[in-house]
Each structure stands twice: as structure tokens, then as C-alpha cells.
Scaffold this motif. Structure first.
Motif, short mmCIF file in Angstrom:
data_model
loop_
_atom_site.label_atom_id
_atom_site.label_comp_id
_atom_site.label_asym_id
_atom_site.label_seq_id
_atom_site.Cartn_x
_atom_site.Cartn_y
_atom_site.Cartn_z
N VAL A 47 0.99 -1.19 -0.10
CA VAL A 47 0.07 0.06 -0.03
C VAL A 47 0.97 1.16 0.06
O VAL A 47 1.82 1.52 0.89
CB VAL A 47 -0.86 0.13 1.22
CG1 VAL A 47 -1.63 1.10 1.19
CG2 VAL A 47 -2.06 -1.19 1.20
N VAL A 106 -7.85 4.07 1.69
CA VAL A 106 -6.55 3.67 0.92
C VAL A 106 -6.25 4.79 -0.39
O VAL A 106 -7.10 4.62 -1.11
CB VAL A 106 -6.45 2.18 0.40
CG1 VAL A 106 -5.32 1.92 -0.41
CG2 VAL A 106 -6.35 1.22 1.61
N ILE A 136 -11.32 1.68 -0.30
CA ILE A 136 -10.12 1.49 -1.50
C ILE A 136 -10.64 2.12 -2.63
O ILE A 136 -11.50 1.47 -3.16
CB ILE A 136 -9.68 -0.14 -1.41
CG1 ILE A 136 -9.57 -0.69 0.18
CG2 ILE A 136 -8.56 -0.38 -2.15
CD1 ILE A 136 -9.32 -2.00 0.34
N LEU A 176 -7.22 -0.83 -6.12
CA LEU A 176 -6.75 -2.09 -5.90
C LEU A 176 -6.41 -3.20 -6.65
O LEU A 176 -7.33 -3.40 -7.59
CB LEU A 176 -7.54 -2.81 -4.47
CG LEU A 176 -7.21 -4.03 -4.29
CD1 LEU A 176 -5.86 -4.02 -3.29
CD2 LEU A 176 -8.02 -4.99 -3.22
#
Length: 202
Positions: free
Chosen positions: A87, A113, A174, A177
């Protein structure tokens, strides 16, 4: 009286500076990584953890502290280890006292994220000597990496109970990803790009 007050203010100010320098940035990232690596089967590396100076009072009295975490890497517990999570950057609000005291639990909310992230989701066989139930035969690398290290079984009079830190993540978002999926028993492999997801409780 005035001299004593000035001395106290100077001492308090120095303590805040030390707290800020020792528990911020790369030093805090290294500290949290070392705490986790003592108990988890995998291995984690955190480059930096930054939090605002305005939250020093919250760190003392308790409450939620906004943090920015960069450079997170997680390896599994295989030989040799494989990088299973990477990450670039994430932001969150963490419960200060849950982490600082007791079992050092990781309680966070509004986890976002921000940068690119990559996850290797690999199915594997459970390697526990004492399984939870007869059908407990499958596991995933990202879950097993954060499990507590296996302990030597022993029996004695009395009851003893202990456990690793709890990860309580609330409201996770997120944006970008990449998931590498591996299912060896099914001979299945695949990659999913630009996955976006939001979870309220983990």
C-alpha cells in the motif's frame, strides 16, 4: 512561583517535543512494525506514520487521532516469504489508548487507501495442529500472515488465556486495488485491476 511555572512549562514543552520526535514519521512506523512482527506469523514493514501535533492532548486523554501511513508492505509466513500486500498511502483515525495500553489493539475508523495498492490473495491449506473444526482446511495468505505465532502446547493446573492484538477496522474505502488471485488446488490464477470497494466493519 513564576520560576517554578516557567520550569514546568519548559519541561512540559520538552516532553511534547520528545513525544513528537520519537513517535512520529519513520520512528513510529518502525516501532509499530516491530510490535506487530513479534506476534504475527508474517512480516510487516511500515515506512512512516504521521499524525498532527494538535492531537498531542488526545494522545494523553484518549480519543481518535488522524494518521497518514505510507509504505506498507506485508509478507506471508512461507519459505521464502512472498510479498502479499503493498500500500502506497492510507489515512485513518485511530483509537490512541487502545493501541498504547492493554493488549495494544488496533482500532481504526474511516480507513481510506489513497494511493495504489496490490494484494496477493492465495488460497492455502490450514497448517494448524489443532483445527477449529473438521472442515477447517482452507486459509488465505493475507489472513494467516496476521495470525498469532503458534505456541507450544502445554497443560497445567488452572486456566490461562491470552491472545494477540485485535484488528478492528471500521469504514474502509479502497479506490485502486490490484488483486492477484491464486487457487492452487483449482489451478486458477488471475489478476483484477482497479478494484474499488467499501466495507463498514472488518
Amino acid at each position: 512561583m513564576i520560576v517554578g511555572t516557567l520550569a514546568f512549562c519548559l519541561l512540559a514543552g520538552s516532553a511534547l517535543v520528545v513525544l513528537r520526535v520519537m513517535f512520529n514519521g519513520a520512528s513510529l512506523g518502525e516501532y509499530v512494525s516491530s510490535l506487530l512482527n513479534r506476534k504475527m506469523r508474517g512480516r510487516i514493514e511500515i515506512a512512516t506514520i504521521d499524525w498532527p501535533l494538535s492531537s498531542v492532548t488526545t494522545a494523553v486523554t484518549g480519543g481518535w487521532i488522524p494518521v497518514t501511513i505510507r509504505g506498507v508492505k506485508v509478507w506471508d509466513d512461507s519459505e521464502p516469504r512472498r510479498l502479499i500486500l503493498e500500500v502506497e498511502e492510507l489515512t485513518a483515525r485511530v483509537d490512541a489508548h487502545s493501541f498504547l495500553f492493554g493488549n495494544h489493539d488496533y482500532v481504526a475508523e474511516d480507513v481510506h487507501v489513497v494511493g495504489n495498492a496490490r494484494l496477493l490473495l492465495r488460497e492455502e491449506k490450514v497448517r494448524e495442529a489443532y483445527k477449529l473444526h473438521p472442515y477447517d482446511i482452507k486459509d488465505y495468505s493475507i489472513l494467516s500472515a496476521f495470525r498469532g505465532r503458534p505456541t507450544k502446547q502445554s497443560f497445567r493446573a488452572g486456566i490461562f488465556a491470552s491472545g494477540g492484538p485485535v484488528f478492528d477496522l471500521r469504514h474502509i474505502q479502497i479506490d485502486d486495488l490490484t488483486v492477484d488471485l491464486e487457487l492452487p488446488d483449482k489451478e486458477t490464477r488471475g489478476t483484477f485491476h482497479h478494484v474499488t470497494t467499501r466495507c463498514d466493519e472488518v
